[in-house]
Design a protein around this motif. Structure first.
Motif, PDB file in Angstrom:
ATOM      1  N   MET A 433       1.183 -16.100   1.222  1.00 18.04           N
ATOM      2  CA  MET A 433       2.384 -15.472   0.711  1.00 18.04           C
ATOM      3  C   MET A 433       2.576 -14.109   1.370  1.00 18.04           C
ATOM      4  SD  MET A 433       3.125 -17.911  -1.303  1.00 18.04           S
ATOM      5  CE  MET A 433       4.590 -17.147  -1.994  1.00 18.04           C
ATOM      6  N   ARG A 434       3.818 -13.824   1.732  1.00 13.63           N
ATOM      7  CA  ARG A 434       4.153 -12.547   2.361  1.00 13.63           C
ATOM      8  C   ARG A 434       5.229 -11.856   1.539  1.00 13.63           C
ATOM      9  NH1 ARG A 434       6.885 -13.026   8.060  1.00 13.63           N
ATOM     10  NH2 ARG A 434       8.659 -13.570   6.736  1.00 13.63           N
ATOM     11  N   GLY A 435       4.919 -10.614   1.085  1.00  6.66           N
ATOM     12  CA  GLY A 435       5.872  -9.869   0.279  1.00  6.66           C
ATOM     13  C   GLY A 435       6.726  -8.941   1.114  1.00  6.66           C
ATOM     14  N   SER A 436       7.901  -8.630   0.619  1.00  9.00           N
ATOM     15  CA  SER A 436       8.781  -7.694   1.334  1.00  9.00           C
ATOM     16  C   SER A 436       8.199  -6.290   1.358  1.00  9.00           C
ATOM     17  CB  SER A 436      10.162  -7.672   0.664  1.00  9.00           C
ATOM     18  OG  SER A 436      10.051  -7.290  -0.703  1.00  9.00           O
ATOM     19  N   ASN A 437       7.235  -6.013   0.467  1.00  9.86           N
ATOM     20  CA  ASN A 437       6.567  -4.710   0.443  1.00  9.86           C
ATOM     21  C   ASN A 437       5.385  -4.643   1.406  1.00  9.86           C
ATOM     22  OD1 ASN A 437       4.812  -6.418  -0.838  1.00  9.86           O
ATOM     23  ND2 ASN A 437       4.646  -5.215  -2.735  1.00  9.86           N
ATOM     24  N   GLY A 438       5.157  -5.730   2.172  1.00 13.91           N
ATOM     25  CA  GLY A 438       4.069  -5.752   3.141  1.00 13.91           C
ATOM     26  C   GLY A 438       2.792  -6.394   2.632  1.00 13.91           C
ATOM     27  N   GLN A 439       2.697  -6.658   1.329  1.00 10.57           N
ATOM     28  CA  GLN A 439       1.483  -7.272   0.790  1.00 10.57           C
ATOM     29  C   GLN A 439       1.419  -8.745   1.184  1.00 10.57           C
ATOM     30  OE1 GLN A 439       1.075  -8.043  -3.498  1.00 10.57           O
ATOM     31  NE2 GLN A 439      -0.931  -7.022  -3.423  1.00 10.57           N
ATOM     32  N   ARG A 440       0.214  -9.203   1.472  1.00 12.92           N
ATOM     33  CA  ARG A 440      -0.023 -10.613   1.768  1.00 12.92           C
ATOM     34  C   ARG A 440      -1.074 -11.146   0.797  1.00 12.92           C
ATOM     35  NH1 ARG A 440       1.572 -12.451   7.016  1.00 12.92           N
ATOM     36  NH2 ARG A 440       2.674 -10.813   8.168  1.00 12.92           N
ATOM     37  N   LEU A 441      -0.865 -12.386   0.368  1.00 12.94           N
ATOM     38  CA  LEU A 441      -1.781 -13.017  -0.570  1.00 12.94           C
ATOM     39  C   LEU A 441      -2.258 -14.351  -0.009  1.00 12.94           C
ATOM     40  CD1 LEU A 441       0.149 -12.557  -3.957  1.00 12.94           C
ATOM     41  CD2 LEU A 441      -1.756 -11.171  -3.112  1.00 12.94           C
TER      42      LEU A 441
END
Length: 518
Positions: A433-441
């Motif tokens: 998962m890639r967030g628009s805030n730069g976080q990846r899960l």
């Protein structure tokens, strides 16, 4: 000795009135008995442009049968109880599909039951003569959505390969890719499923009407399956190139879809035009001699009288399954305490570290909690379904990592992988998962059914359906764990999830036992 006539004489159709009337009546009664299944098809026709052609399938099948009326009139309708075997088998399939809430399989079984009823009442000779019109009824079933993800992958692979071949630099993650002029993603609408369904339906009908050789019909039908897949990939590449060359001014918005449909229309016209070079519709379709000539004889009267008991048998065999399904559905739900999982293996409750929320619906009990250990954070989400029923299913098309075009999160890669948990190789569904805030899960998900891990959705559905119809436990638990990662420490994230799963699985099993009362 005189020679047999080349064409069998067609006698008065009076011998057909009773069998035809009884058959139509039985088909209408079957539709009423399985009305929820029929309605589930009609609801999809109404809301989805991909399957709107479903309204036309039955009229087309009736028209195809009408075209063969002279040939069919030569066949004496005769009850054939062998059709009850197919009717019973289709009924069992419907029951399992209903127990597992698999609408597509239930709908296929419903169509099979209609055909089996026709076989039972009118005989195998009629079914052989009207084989294609009857089989064409299966196109009324709105199926094919399982192809969306594979088709999206094919479209993304082709588009990226063609862009690279033209010298345009591409950065890709899953079905998302970026080129110097902008960012793109292959979403469900780009999969080409709509084109594929339309092409196959039209192509099979065109092949049947245009050719007399079953070999040519088969080859053209296969072409109607393959051509739209490549055509859709070419369409996607064309749209990206038009937008790229126009500095992102064209092939966006409404004209994005207009270009797609125009391109698809041209492809289909070319397919039919090329197929027309081998057309055989000017030839008379070969007709196999029927076993008996329709005539006003004592045998015909006996056959007509035998159709009434056969009709009652057909309705009785078909009616067993919805009655049993209704009885299963009417059972009360068991009482359930809250779902609790104690921290274990040195993991401690922690603060929420992500805004991402998995999309699992209808769970009877749900738990979402964050844990931490030695600077590593893991999110745990459990969704428990005490019994499988419509809208509350462990395996459901509405249970997914993230919805398409979510403004905050993107699924940039999802697949089934083999990992080692507590030294044992196991399969899990892995997503990035890639967030628009730069976080990846990094996300792992699996299901617990009958105390064992199951990842394959089809196998899970089958197990749960069998459990439900056998009146044993048909509960299931979705286990989902996630941890942050960066590309450089992907292995660390994998090790974190494996350690968390090994440490916490005994506690999850204990919590599950408390909920289901075992």
């Amino acid at each position: 000795m005189s020679a047999l006539p080349e064409t069998l004489p067609v006698t008065t159709p009076r011998g057909w009135w009773l069998p035809a009337g009884v058959t139509i009546g039985v088909l209408l009664l079957l539709t009423a008995i399985f009305w929820p299944t029929f309605l589930s098809m009609e609801e999809v026709w109404a809301r989805s442009e991909t399957f709107a052609h479903g309204y036309l399938i039955v009229p087309i099948s009736i028209w195809l049968i009408w075209r063969k009326r002279d040939e069919l009139a030569r066949i004496r309708p005769r009850a054939d109880l062998r059709g009850l075997y197919l009717l019973a088998a289709a009924g069992v399939g419907w029951l399992l599909a209903d127990a597992g809430s698999v609408n597509v399989v239930a709908q296929l079984a419903f169509i099979a039951m209609l055909i089996a009823a026709i076989w039972t009442l009118l005989g195998a000779a009629f079914v052989r003569a009207a084989f294609f019109p009857l089989m064409f009824l299966f196109f009324a079933v709105p199926m094919g959505e399982f192809l969306i993800q594979p088709l999206m992958g094919v479209t993304a692979d082709f588009t990226v390969s063609m862009l690279q071949a033209t010298g345009i630099p591409v950065y890709r993650e899953g079905t998302f890719f970026s080129i110097p002029s902008g960012d793109w993603s292959v979403v469900e609408g780009c999969s080409g499923l709509r084109y594929l369904i339309a092409s196959v339906t039209l192509g099979v009908l065109y092949a049947y009407l245009t050719y007399r050789s079953w070999k040519r019909r088969l080859l053209f039908s296969v072409a109607a399956m393959i051509v739209p897949v490549f055509a859709n990939s070419g369409r996607a590449f064309m749209i990206v190139m038009i937008a790229h060359l126009s500095d992102m001014k064209l092939a966006l918005g409404v004209d994005h879809y207009i270009y797609g449909w125009v391109f698809f229309g041209i492809v289909m016209m070319l397919l039919f035009w090329i197929g027309g070079f081998w057309r055989e519709d000017d030839r008379v379709e070969p007709v196999s001699p029927p076993p008996v000539v329709l005539a006003e004889t004592r045998g015909t009267g006996m056959a007509s009288r035998s159709i009434l008991p056969a009709a009652l048998l057909a309705l009785g065999v078909a009616g067993l399954w919805p009655m049993y399904a209704h009885w299963i559905e009417s059972r009360p739900l068991p009482d359930m305490p809250a779902l609790q999982v104690e921290a274990a293996g040195g993991w401690q409750p922690g603060e929420a570290f992500t805004t991402w929320v998995p999309h699992w619906i209808g769970a009877d009990r749900q738990l979402r909690r964050s844990y931490t250990q030695a600077g590593h954070d893991v999110m745990l989400e459990l969704n428990y379904y005490v019994t499988q029923r419509q809208g509350a299913e462990l395996i459901n098309s509405q249970n997914y990592m993230i919805k398409q075009k979510d403004p905050a999160w993107s699924n940039v890669g999802e697949t089934i992988v083999t990992v080692r948990i507590d030294g044992i190789a196991r399969q899990v569904r892995q997503a990035k998962m890639r967030g628009s805030n730069g976080q990846r899960l990094l996300v792992w998900q699996w299901n617990l059914i009958d105390q064992r891990s199951v990842v394959n959705d089809y196998l899970a559905k089958l197990i749960l359906a069998f459990d439900r119809v056998r009146l044993v436990r048909d509960d299931g638990l979705s286990v989902l764990i996630a941890t942050p990662y960066q590309n450089a420490d992907f292995k660390t994230a994998t090790a974190t999830l494996a350690r968390f799963a090994a440490d916490m699985e005994p506690a999850i099993a204990r919590g599950l036992d408390q909920v289901d009362g075992q």
